[in-house]
Design a protein around this motif. Structure first.
Motif, mmCIF file in Angstrom:
data_model
loop_
_atom_site.group_PDB
_atom_site.id
_atom_site.type_symbol
_atom_site.label_atom_id
_atom_site.label_comp_id
_atom_site.label_asym_id
_atom_site.label_seq_id
_atom_site.Cartn_x
_atom_site.Cartn_y
_atom_site.Cartn_z
ATOM 1 N N ILE A 263 0.761 -1.227 0.067
ATOM 2 C CA ILE A 263 0.031 -0.128 0.086
ATOM 3 C C ILE A 263 0.994 1.382 0.067
ATOM 4 O O ILE A 263 1.778 1.047 0.959
ATOM 5 C CB ILE A 263 -0.804 -0.027 1.149
ATOM 6 C CG1 ILE A 263 -1.841 -1.349 1.216
ATOM 7 C CG2 ILE A 263 -1.716 1.302 1.257
ATOM 8 C CD1 ILE A 263 -2.258 -1.585 2.719
ATOM 9 N N PHE B 229 1.527 5.595 -0.735
ATOM 10 C CA PHE B 229 1.190 6.799 -0.770
ATOM 11 C C PHE B 229 2.093 7.848 -0.515
ATOM 12 O O PHE B 229 3.060 7.710 0.099
ATOM 13 C CB PHE B 229 0.083 7.120 0.261
ATOM 14 C CG PHE B 229 -0.602 8.617 0.116
ATOM 15 C CD1 PHE B 229 -1.630 8.865 -0.908
ATOM 16 C CD2 PHE B 229 -0.038 9.594 0.899
ATOM 17 C CE1 PHE B 229 -2.128 9.902 -1.007
ATOM 18 C CE2 PHE B 229 -0.623 11.061 0.904
ATOM 19 C CZ PHE B 229 -1.780 11.142 -0.239
ATOM 20 N N GLU C 40 5.204 3.468 2.484
ATOM 21 C CA GLU C 40 4.751 1.922 1.821
ATOM 22 C C GLU C 40 4.712 1.009 2.711
ATOM 23 O O GLU C 40 5.640 0.634 3.589
ATOM 24 C CB GLU C 40 5.895 1.425 0.800
ATOM 25 C CG GLU C 40 5.740 0.336 0.024
ATOM 26 C CD GLU C 40 6.824 0.312 -1.069
ATOM 27 O OE1 GLU C 40 7.529 -0.899 -1.195
ATOM 28 O OE2 GLU C 40 7.374 1.259 -1.801
ATOM 29 N N SER D 283 -5.854 -4.424 4.953
ATOM 30 C CA SER D 283 -5.349 -3.587 4.169
ATOM 31 C C SER D 283 -6.297 -2.580 3.791
ATOM 32 O O SER D 283 -5.860 -1.501 3.180
ATOM 33 C CB SER D 283 -4.914 -4.509 2.887
ATOM 34 O OG SER D 283 -3.637 -5.199 3.302
ATOM 35 N N PRO D 284 -7.424 -2.880 3.305
ATOM 36 C CA PRO D 284 -8.518 -1.807 2.679
ATOM 37 C C PRO D 284 -8.393 -0.513 3.838
ATOM 38 O O PRO D 284 -8.696 0.629 3.345
ATOM 39 C CB PRO D 284 -9.960 -2.426 2.635
ATOM 40 C CG PRO D 284 -9.484 -4.046 2.462
ATOM 41 C CD PRO D 284 -8.459 -4.262 3.227
ATOM 42 N N TYR E 197 -6.147 0.397 5.914
ATOM 43 C CA TYR E 197 -4.873 1.035 5.841
ATOM 44 C C TYR E 197 -4.727 1.991 4.712
ATOM 45 O O TYR E 197 -4.197 2.966 4.622
ATOM 46 C CB TYR E 197 -3.601 -0.062 5.723
ATOM 47 C CG TYR E 197 -3.376 -0.827 7.012
ATOM 48 C CD1 TYR E 197 -3.826 -0.581 8.088
ATOM 49 C CD2 TYR E 197 -2.963 -2.243 6.665
ATOM 50 C CE1 TYR E 197 -3.262 -1.264 9.362
ATOM 51 C CE2 TYR E 197 -2.737 -2.987 8.077
ATOM 52 C CZ TYR E 197 -2.876 -2.501 9.108
ATOM 53 O OH TYR E 197 -3.036 -3.415 10.189
ATOM 54 N N ARG E 198 -5.254 1.163 3.496
ATOM 55 C CA ARG E 198 -5.112 1.929 2.325
ATOM 56 C C ARG E 198 -6.245 3.315 2.161
ATOM 57 O O ARG E 198 -5.856 4.284 1.751
ATOM 58 C CB ARG E 198 -5.771 0.966 1.064
ATOM 59 C CG ARG E 198 -5.737 1.700 -0.292
ATOM 60 C CD ARG E 198 -6.188 0.745 -1.282
ATOM 61 N NE ARG E 198 -5.746 -0.795 -1.207
ATOM 62 C CZ ARG E 198 -4.568 -1.280 -1.458
ATOM 63 N NH1 ARG E 198 -3.589 -0.418 -1.916
ATOM 64 N NH2 ARG E 198 -4.337 -2.720 -1.186
#
Length: 150
Positions: A3, A5, A109, A121-122, A124-125
């Motif tokens: 993930i 950003f 990352e 994960s969703p 965190y994203r």
């Protein structure tokens, strides 16, 4: 799957001033919202390979991550990685002169390892952009406090 950003800001302080602040691990909790502290093992100036310990609080849960300084290019780049059983987090700062100031790019990352981290994960994203932008705004304010608006 990682993930990722990345967020950039322009600040009026010099690359040396910006680097000095982000390289001072005692000050990380002043701009990184969930950070309770970063400790470096050993004495002396920070250098590649130095071990770190990151203490954080997320939703009232306290945790620790081990880490290491990966890149230490004075006034231009600083990166490190933290890891625990659930994930690895790579943190990267790139500094570029921008007139009299600095263009600061912050990249995060997150690579989930555990089954639970992969399930989360969703979340965190979804949260990573807001946390990163807020940290950069707090860092910009701290730079102004420490060095003035130049």
């Amino acid at each position: 799957m990682a993930i990722v950003f990345e967020h950039s800001i322009d600040v009026p302080q010099s690359p040396n001033q910006v680097f000095s602040l982000i390289d001072d691990y005692k000050k990380v909790p002043l701009w990184a919202i969930r950070c309770e502290g970063v400790a470096k093992q050993g004495a002396g100036p920070n250098k590649v390979g130095d071990k770190l310990r990151y203490a954080y609080c997320e939703h009232g849960k306290h945790g620790l991550m081990d880490g290491v300084i990966v890149t230490q290019d004075q006034d231009s780049r600083l990166s490190y990685k933290y890891y625990d059983k659930m994930m690895q987090v790579f943190v990267d700062f790139r500094l570029e002169p921008d007139g009299a100031g600095t263009r600061l790019t912050h990249r995060i990352e997150i690579t989930p390892h555990s089954f639970m981290a992969k399930l989360m994960s969703p979340m965190y994203r979804m949260k990573l952009p807001k946390q990163t932008v807020a940290a950069m705004a707090a860092l910009k304010a701290l730079l102004a406090k420490e060095y003035g608006a130049v």
